[in-house]
Motif scaffolding. Structure first.
Motif, PDB file in Angstrom:
ATOM      1  N   TYR A 221      41.368  41.411  40.328  1.00  0.00           N
ATOM      2  CA  TYR A 221      41.001  41.499  41.688  1.00  0.00           C
ATOM      3  C   TYR A 221      39.649  42.511  41.955  1.00  0.00           C
ATOM      4  CZ  TYR A 221      42.976  45.949  42.945  1.00  0.00           C
ATOM      5  OH  TYR A 221      43.496  47.098  43.198  1.00  0.00           O
ATOM      6  N   SER A 222      38.800  42.091  42.755  1.00  0.00           N
ATOM      7  CA  SER A 222      37.791  43.059  43.121  1.00  0.00           C
ATOM      8  C   SER A 222      37.917  43.130  44.733  1.00  0.00           C
ATOM      9  CB  SER A 222      36.351  42.362  42.820  1.00  0.00           C
ATOM     10  OG  SER A 222      36.082  42.256  41.337  1.00  0.00           O
ATOM     11  N   VAL A 223      37.347  44.335  45.302  1.00  0.00           N
ATOM     12  CA  VAL A 223      37.359  44.589  46.868  1.00  0.00           C
ATOM     13  C   VAL A 223      36.003  44.582  47.176  1.00  0.00           C
ATOM     14  CG1 VAL A 223      37.914  45.971  48.625  1.00  0.00           C
ATOM     15  CG2 VAL A 223      39.813  45.429  46.454  1.00  0.00           C
ATOM     16  N   ALA A 224      35.595  43.883  48.125  1.00  0.00           N
ATOM     17  CA  ALA A 224      34.175  44.055  48.891  1.00  0.00           C
ATOM     18  C   ALA A 224      34.726  44.479  50.430  1.00  0.00           C
ATOM     19  CB  ALA A 224      33.544  42.677  48.712  1.00  0.00           C
ATOM     20  N   TYR A 225      33.749  44.974  50.957  1.00  0.00           N
ATOM     21  CA  TYR A 225      33.510  45.482  52.510  1.00  0.00           C
ATOM     22  C   TYR A 225      32.348  44.416  52.797  1.00  0.00           C
ATOM     23  CZ  TYR A 225      33.612  47.130  57.115  1.00  0.00           C
ATOM     24  OH  TYR A 225      33.594  47.319  58.526  1.00  0.00           O
ATOM     25  N   SER A 226      32.698  43.733  54.029  1.00  0.00           N
ATOM     26  CA  SER A 226      31.627  42.851  54.543  1.00  0.00           C
ATOM     27  C   SER A 226      31.802  42.717  55.967  1.00  0.00           C
ATOM     28  CB  SER A 226      31.720  41.387  54.104  1.00  0.00           C
ATOM     29  OG  SER A 226      33.040  40.741  53.935  1.00  0.00           O
ATOM     30  N   GLY A 227      32.494  43.730  56.688  1.00  0.00           N
ATOM     31  CA  GLY A 227      33.010  43.565  57.992  1.00  0.00           C
ATOM     32  C   GLY A 227      34.542  44.097  57.952  1.00  0.00           C
ATOM     33  N   GLY A 228      35.284  43.701  57.019  1.00  0.00           N
ATOM     34  CA  GLY A 228      36.601  43.982  56.769  1.00  0.00           C
ATOM     35  C   GLY A 228      36.752  44.050  55.201  1.00  0.00           C
ATOM     36  N   PHE A 229      37.894  44.595  54.702  1.00  0.00           N
ATOM     37  CA  PHE A 229      38.060  44.650  53.206  1.00  0.00           C
ATOM     38  C   PHE A 229      38.436  43.314  52.897  1.00  0.00           C
ATOM     39  CE2 PHE A 229      37.797  49.270  53.885  1.00  0.00           C
ATOM     40  CZ  PHE A 229      36.735  49.756  52.852  1.00  0.00           C
ATOM     41  N   TYR A 230      38.003  42.876  51.921  1.00  0.00           N
ATOM     42  CA  TYR A 230      38.256  41.428  51.136  1.00  0.00           C
ATOM     43  C   TYR A 230      38.890  41.778  49.914  1.00  0.00           C
ATOM     44  CZ  TYR A 230      36.629  38.030  54.735  1.00  0.00           C
ATOM     45  OH  TYR A 230      36.542  37.384  55.649  1.00  0.00           O
TER      46      TYR A 230
ATOM     47  N   ASP B  34      33.806  47.687  46.741  1.00  0.00           N
ATOM     48  CA  ASP B  34      34.371  49.098  46.543  1.00  0.00           C
ATOM     49  C   ASP B  34      35.310  49.321  45.344  1.00  0.00           C
ATOM     50  OD1 ASP B  34      37.614  50.166  46.947  1.00  0.00           O
ATOM     51  OD2 ASP B  34      36.132  51.267  48.531  1.00  0.00           O
ATOM     52  N   THR B  35      35.554  48.367  44.926  1.00  0.00           N
ATOM     53  CA  THR B  35      36.585  48.112  43.551  1.00  0.00           C
ATOM     54  C   THR B  35      36.284  46.875  42.861  1.00  0.00           C
ATOM     55  OG1 THR B  35      38.210  48.996  44.569  1.00  0.00           O
ATOM     56  CG2 THR B  35      38.722  47.982  42.754  1.00  0.00           C
ATOM     57  N   TYR B  36      36.035  47.033  41.453  1.00  0.00           N
ATOM     58  CA  TYR B  36      35.428  45.889  40.505  1.00  0.00           C
ATOM     59  C   TYR B  36      36.586  45.726  39.713  1.00  0.00           C
ATOM     60  CZ  TYR B  36      32.435  43.158  37.602  1.00  0.00           C
ATOM     61  OH  TYR B  36      32.128  41.906  37.103  1.00  0.00           O
ATOM     62  N   LYS B  37      36.945  44.638  39.564  1.00  0.00           N
ATOM     63  CA  LYS B  37      37.974  44.017  38.330  1.00  0.00           C
ATOM     64  C   LYS B  37      38.940  45.111  38.118  1.00  0.00           C
ATOM     65  CE  LYS B  37      35.034  40.540  36.382  1.00  0.00           C
ATOM     66  NZ  LYS B  37      34.568  39.847  35.228  1.00  0.00           N
ATOM     67  N   ALA B  38      39.659  45.362  39.162  1.00  0.00           N
ATOM     68  CA  ALA B  38      40.827  46.173  38.903  1.00  0.00           C
ATOM     69  C   ALA B  38      42.191  45.029  38.497  1.00  0.00           C
ATOM     70  CB  ALA B  38      41.358  46.996  40.066  1.00  0.00           C
ATOM     71  N   ARG B  39      43.382  45.654  38.160  1.00  0.00           N
ATOM     72  CA  ARG B  39      44.273  44.865  37.868  1.00  0.00           C
ATOM     73  C   ARG B  39      45.497  45.314  38.584  1.00  0.00           C
ATOM     74  NH1 ARG B  39      44.452  40.439  34.756  1.00  0.00           N
ATOM     75  NH2 ARG B  39      46.257  40.965  33.367  1.00  0.00           N
ATOM     76  N   ILE B  40      46.328  44.293  38.914  1.00  0.00           N
ATOM     77  CA  ILE B  40      47.908  44.568  39.762  1.00  0.00           C
ATOM     78  C   ILE B  40      48.853  43.549  39.378  1.00  0.00           C
ATOM     79  CG2 ILE B  40      47.144  43.412  41.657  1.00  0.00           C
ATOM     80  CD1 ILE B  40      48.534  45.429  43.515  1.00  0.00           C
ATOM     81  N   HIS B  41      50.125  44.117  39.387  1.00  0.00           N
ATOM     82  CA  HIS B  41      51.153  43.119  39.070  1.00  0.00           C
ATOM     83  C   HIS B  41      51.704  42.899  40.530  1.00  0.00           C
ATOM     84  CE1 HIS B  41      54.842  41.073  37.623  1.00  0.00           C
ATOM     85  NE2 HIS B  41      55.268  41.964  38.540  1.00  0.00           N
ATOM     86  N   VAL B  42      51.879  41.213  40.684  1.00  0.00           N
ATOM     87  CA  VAL B  42      52.248  40.971  41.850  1.00  0.00           C
ATOM     88  C   VAL B  42      53.398  40.234  41.790  1.00  0.00           C
ATOM     89  CG1 VAL B  42      51.609  39.376  43.811  1.00  0.00           C
ATOM     90  CG2 VAL B  42      49.799  40.617  42.613  1.00  0.00           C
ATOM     91  N   PRO B  43      54.390  40.569  42.623  1.00  0.00           N
ATOM     92  CA  PRO B  43      55.812  39.775  42.555  1.00  0.00           C
ATOM     93  C   PRO B  43      55.657  38.404  42.815  1.00  0.00           C
ATOM     94  CG  PRO B  43      56.208  41.665  43.591  1.00  0.00           C
ATOM     95  CD  PRO B  43      54.757  41.603  43.263  1.00  0.00           C
ATOM     96  N   SER B  44      56.203  37.387  41.883  1.00  0.00           N
ATOM     97  CA  SER B  44      55.954  35.815  42.154  1.00  0.00           C
ATOM     98  C   SER B  44      54.956  35.414  41.615  1.00  0.00           C
ATOM     99  CB  SER B  44      56.514  35.624  43.462  1.00  0.00           C
ATOM    100  OG  SER B  44      55.475  35.722  44.402  1.00  0.00           O
ATOM    101  N   VAL B  45      53.751  36.219  41.337  1.00  0.00           N
ATOM    102  CA  VAL B  45      52.750  35.623  40.959  1.00  0.00           C
ATOM    103  C   VAL B  45      52.202  36.099  39.348  1.00  0.00           C
ATOM    104  CG1 VAL B  45      50.005  35.543  41.499  1.00  0.00           C
ATOM    105  CG2 VAL B  45      51.929  35.631  43.363  1.00  0.00           C
ATOM    106  N   GLY B  46      52.555  37.336  39.188  1.00  0.00           N
ATOM    107  CA  GLY B  46      52.168  37.819  37.858  1.00  0.00           C
ATOM    108  C   GLY B  46      50.884  38.936  37.919  1.00  0.00           C
ATOM    109  N   ARG B  47      50.475  39.359  36.650  1.00  0.00           N
ATOM    110  CA  ARG B  47      49.670  40.063  36.705  1.00  0.00           C
ATOM    111  C   ARG B  47      48.064  39.473  37.130  1.00  0.00           C
ATOM    112  NH1 ARG B  47      49.574  45.514  35.757  1.00  0.00           N
ATOM    113  NH2 ARG B  47      47.630  46.549  34.813  1.00  0.00           N
TER     114      ARG B  47
END
Length: 370
Positions: A166-175, A150-163
């Motif tokens: 990630y990619s997102v796949a559907y395979s029975g649920g979104f991963y 669904d999504t390939y190599k997007a970026r997000i800032h995560v508190p306590s982790v940093g930037r």
């Protein structure tokens, strides 16, 4: 005297993930399909899931699979999957365990060598190939759901982790699929608690930022899963291996790499052009258990390349037991459960709802005390 209510269980595991197979003690559920029966269970009788996944009967890391009569004449067995996060329409490890239980209980007569049969999940029909040697079920291969990126190599800032990337796949649920090495993980067992903490932070950030919609199913709820990916190594022609681990719920890292997580990896590798039909990927867990996913083909659905795949693993029987639901026990949650439990005074022929509603299947031996 208080009424004594019981459930019959076959506990199994595949890759370390325990699946409790409910073989008796539940009344027939309304619904013209297994999917409709799942929706009834979810909306009107969620007490079964809560009872068997919470103390004192179980723990959230387990799964529950309820055997039900198939509604499609092509299937031999129906099953409904219950996990701590709810009611997934499909699960590779649960399917492997349920197929093993169907063979070990005699619902599907066990034959030496390879045999094929069909099960009906809430996602639809699932074709199974089982290998039996010397009376033991050595391997089960099941279809993975058609998977896509669904999504390939997007970026997000995560508190306590940093930037993070990630990619997102559907395979029975979104991963969410993230590179474990980029986050400093080697995917070893001693990292399990920190992996769960990091995954929770990433999933929370993703859920807060955006939602995901399946191209035919529409809104299937917020993204629930995260799959940590280790480096991929080629170990033979057409055969790859990668350390992996899957997060499914706050504090819960799966013991196995999960079938749907493995399908998601295949979708990503196919998207990147790193595998071709016929190639296999073995995902290895923190506990060194594994599933083997095979990339079997592709099809196009709108803008998505759909990856067809199979998952192979082995299920083991752990125990056969009868759970007593005590009406006076304050620890035994019975809300949303009592109306689907078969009375302890009901004749055994009715209590075994699966056998009672599918007369041609008589191999399942369920004992109910009356």
């Amino acid at each position: 005297m208080s009424e004594r209510l019981t459930l019959q269980l076959l506990d199994t595991h595949a890759g370390g993930d325990v699946s409790r197979i409910v073989t008796g003690g539940i009344e027939p559920l309304p619904g013209a399909t297994v999917r409709a029966q799942m929706e009834y269970l979810r909306d009107e009788a969620d007490g079964l899931r809560k009872l068997l996944l919470n103390e004192p009967y179980g723990i959230p890391e387990m799964s529950v699979d309820l055997l039900v009569p198939p509604t499609d004449p092509r299937a031999q067995v129906g099953y409904i999957i219950m996990e701590v996060m709810g009611y997934p329409i499909y699960s590779g490890s649960n399917t492997i365990c349920t197929a093993t239980a169907a063979l070990e209980t005699g619902l599907v007569p066990k034959r030496e060598g390879r045999q094929r049969f069909v099960m009906e999940s809430p996602a639809g029909l699932v074709h199974i190939e089982a290998t039996v040697r010397n009376g033991a079920v050595e391997a089960v291969t099941c279809e993975g759901l058609p998977s896509y990126i669904d999504t390939y190599k997007a970026r997000i800032h995560v508190p306590s982790v940093g930037r993070i990337t990630y990619s997102v796949a559907y395979s029975g649920g979104f991963y969410a699929l993230v590179d474990a090495t980029e986050l400093g993980f080697d995917l070893t067992l001693d990292e399990e608690a920190q992996l769960a903490k990091t995954a929770y932070a990433i999933v929370e950030a993703l859920q807060a930022e955006r939602g995901f919609s399946h191209y035919t199913l529409g809104d299937v709820g917020p993204l629930p899963f995260l799959h940590f990916m280790g480096p991929v190594e080629q170990v033979a022609d057409n055969f790859y291996r990668s350390r992996s681990t899957t997060y499914v719920h706050p504090g819960v890292i799966c013991r196995s790499t999960t079938g749907t997580g493995t399908s998601a990896r295949l979708a990503l590798m196919a998207h990147e052009g790193k595998i071709k039909p016929g190639d296999k990927l073995e995902t290895a867990s923190l506990r060194n258990t594994g599933f083997i996913g095979e990339f079997t083909g592709t099809q196009q659905a709108g803008p998505h390349q759909i990856v067809e795949n199979t998952i192979t693993g082995r299920g083991y029987v752990l125990s056969r037991s009868e759970i007593v639901v005590n009406s006076g026990d304050p620890m035994a949650e019975r809300d949303g459960l009592r109306h689907i439990l078969t009375s302890a005074h009901t004749p055994a022929t009715k209590a075994a709802s699966l056998a009672a509603n599918v007369p041609e299947i008589r191999q399942l031996d369920i004992e109910v005390e009356g």
